[in-house]
Design a protein around this motif. Structure first.
Motif, short mmCIF file in Angstrom:
data_model
loop_
_atom_site.label_atom_id
_atom_site.label_comp_id
_atom_site.label_asym_id
_atom_site.label_seq_id
_atom_site.Cartn_x
_atom_site.Cartn_y
_atom_site.Cartn_z
N LEU A 1 36.48 43.52 32.48
CA LEU A 1 36.33 42.32 33.31
C LEU A 1 36.28 42.61 34.81
N PHE A 2 37.24 43.42 35.29
CA PHE A 2 37.31 43.62 36.74
C PHE A 2 36.22 44.57 37.26
N ARG A 3 35.61 45.34 36.34
CA ARG A 3 34.44 46.12 36.74
C ARG A 3 33.26 45.16 36.92
N GLY B 1 40.44 38.21 43.98
CA GLY B 1 40.03 38.49 42.61
C GLY B 1 41.03 39.35 41.86
N ILE B 2 40.74 40.64 41.77
CA ILE B 2 41.67 41.51 41.03
C ILE B 2 43.06 41.44 41.68
N GLY B 3 44.07 41.50 40.86
CA GLY B 3 45.44 41.38 41.37
C GLY B 3 45.90 42.68 41.99
N ALA C 1 51.86 50.00 33.63
CA ALA C 1 51.89 49.13 32.44
C ALA C 1 50.52 49.00 31.78
N LYS C 2 49.45 49.18 32.56
CA LYS C 2 48.13 49.07 31.93
C LYS C 2 47.97 50.15 30.86
N SER C 3 48.31 51.40 31.23
CA SER C 3 48.20 52.48 30.25
C SER C 3 49.14 52.23 29.08
N PRO D 1 52.24 35.43 41.10
CA PRO D 1 51.27 35.47 42.20
C PRO D 1 49.87 34.99 41.79
N TYR D 2 49.73 34.43 40.60
CA TYR D 2 48.42 33.95 40.16
C TYR D 2 48.35 32.43 40.15
N ILE D 3 47.22 31.92 40.65
CA ILE D 3 46.95 30.49 40.62
C ILE D 3 45.76 30.29 39.68
C1 MLT Z 1 44.71 41.78 37.32
O1 MLT Z 1 44.06 41.42 38.29
O2 MLT Z 1 44.78 41.11 36.28
C2 MLT Z 1 45.45 43.06 37.40
O3 MLT Z 1 45.21 43.72 38.57
C3 MLT Z 1 45.10 43.89 36.29
C4 MLT Z 1 46.04 45.02 36.14
O4 MLT Z 1 47.19 44.97 36.55
O5 MLT Z 1 45.60 45.98 35.52
#
Ligand code: MLT
Length: 409
Positions: free
Chosen positions: A16-18, A40-42, A106-108, A344-346
């Motif tokens: 997704l983020f790519r 966008g990306i967190g 945590a992603k890995s 931190p996400y809306i």
């Molecule tokens: C996100 O935007 O969801 C995060 O940056 C993804 C992540 O932590 O891998």
């Protein structure tokens, strides 16, 4: 010729983020003077806490002297970090040092954990969901093909929408592995202790395992939201927790996180014999991973010093003030949004029910703001859109002003 793992061919498009990065880069190339702001990306924007920097500098110096130089460390992490993690986050829950595994994030860990489970385990994920849980199970072959409705065959999707208050209902068909993320990425919403208890009890009753992603727990502000799943009685028998220093202390580029895997969490062999999962993960971790860099672990341990804690809190307060600015700005123009209180996400509902990728394009083209389309997180994310509070203050204010004053809705 080598035969490929065809499960990779089942994956829909790129990560997704790519994809969002690719579209943003194409826009910037076509409009080189556009001042694009990314929500966008967190990814964090504040520098590492000074306490971490100081600890890392000291660790670099240690590497320069034969007396203090470190080569391979314990794959599971140095005891100075593990002890600090337990003392600060798990003191009340009886977590032992050999139940913590320090990693590069945590992603890995969320992606790798499925390796210790048989291919025929059935998984449940919330919809929308952090794509790593699903994609890594697709890669492993634990799902069927992607269906026309945007769902993979063989996966139990648990819808989380405004209609159910973003609280997933228990699965109707049996599953063995359940991914939960709280505070949630992408919706920014949370489960209360009572709501999470329902899941722990379900897992106990059905011999399921909860893979609990608590990467954003440092952002929790409300008292009834659990900081760790181990607050819930019985969770030590059924849950594996993922934690990260990325969002807590700005380690997105520095990389450090950890898994908590109590020895009491069990799986079974094909013949029905119960086995602790902890030794399996230990075997996997020690075989495939040579430990997080000493310098980084020193930096991570400094988060738990009195100075480090203050500095971490001030970065979190900074981002949460951004979250307030975004939430209130968006709401003031009549857009409904969720999250941004313990996270931190809306998560906003796109105006006029616009498709979320269309809203992505509109926001990018009309006001040069990058966000993340809800549909990228799953079919139930359609009609939603995620903005992050991880930007710097001035750009966040500018982004909200542009949305309020220039976006045509
Ligand atoms: C996100 O935007 O969801 C995060 O940056 C993804 C992540 O932590 O891998």
């Amino acid at each position: 010729m080598a035969v490929i793992n065809e499960n990779y061919l089942k994956l829909a498009g790129s990560y997704l983020f790519r994809e969002t990065a690719h579209r943003t880069a194409a826009y910037k190339e076509a409009h080189p003077t556009a001042e694009v702001i990314s929500l966008g990306i967190g990814d964090v924007t504040q520098p590492l806490p000074a306490a971490c920097i100081e600890a890392m500098h000291k660790a670099v110096d240690e590497m320069a002297s034969p007396d203090t130089f470190r080569g391979y460390g314990p794959e599971q992490g140095y005891s100075f970090l593990i002890d600090a993690i337990i003392e600060n986050n798990y003191k009340h829950y009886g977590i032992e040092p050999d139940e913590i595994f320090v990693s590069d994030g945590a992603k890995s860990d969320c992606g790798n954990i499925q390796e210790i489970f048989a291919i025929n385990n059935r998984i449940a994920i919330t919809d929308p969901v952090y794509p790593v849980y699903l994609d890594t199970n697709v890669m492993a072959g634990r799902t069927g093909l992607l269906q026309p409705d945007g769902r993979y065959a063989g996966v139990t999707y648990l819808p989380c929408t405004a209609e159910n208050g973003f609280v997933p209902a228990l699965p109707k068909t049996p599953v063995e592995l359940i991914y939960l993320c709280c505070p949630n990425n992408p919706t920014g919403t949370t489960l209360t202790r009572e709501q999470l208890k329902v899941w722990v009890e379900y897992a106990q009753k059905h011999d399921a395992i909860i893979l609990f992603d608590a990467a954003y727990s440092a952002y929790i502000s409300e008292p009834d939201v659990p900081r760790t799943i181990f607050e819930i009685p019985g969770a030590k028998e059924v849950a594996i927790e993922f934690r990260s220093f990325s969002k807590t202390a700005g380690f997105t580029g520095t990389r450090c996180g950890y898994i908590v895997l109590p020895k009491t969490v069990m799986g079974k062999t094909a013949s029905g014999e119960r086995k602790s999962l902890n030794p399996l993960w230990n075997r996997r971790h020690t075989t495939k991973f040579n430990g997080t860099a000493y310098i980084i672990q020193r930096g991570a341990a400094a988060i738990f010093t009195p100075e480090g804690k203050k500095q971490v809190q001030s970065a979190i307060d900074y981002y949460m003030e951004n979250a307030r600015i975004i939430r209130e700005g968006i709401t003031s123009i009549g857009i409904t949004c969720f999250g941004g209180v313990n996270s931190p996400y809306i998560w906003l509902q796109t105006p006029n029910n616009m498709a979320s990728w269309d809203f992505f394009d509109k926001l990018l083209k009309e006001v040069n703001i990058v966000g993340t389309p809800g549909a990228g997180f799953g079919p139930c994310g359609e009609g939603y859109f995620r903005l992050t509070a991880f930007g710097n203050r001035q750009k966040t204010i500018e982004a909200v002003d542009r949305i309020k004053n220039q976006l045509k809705i």
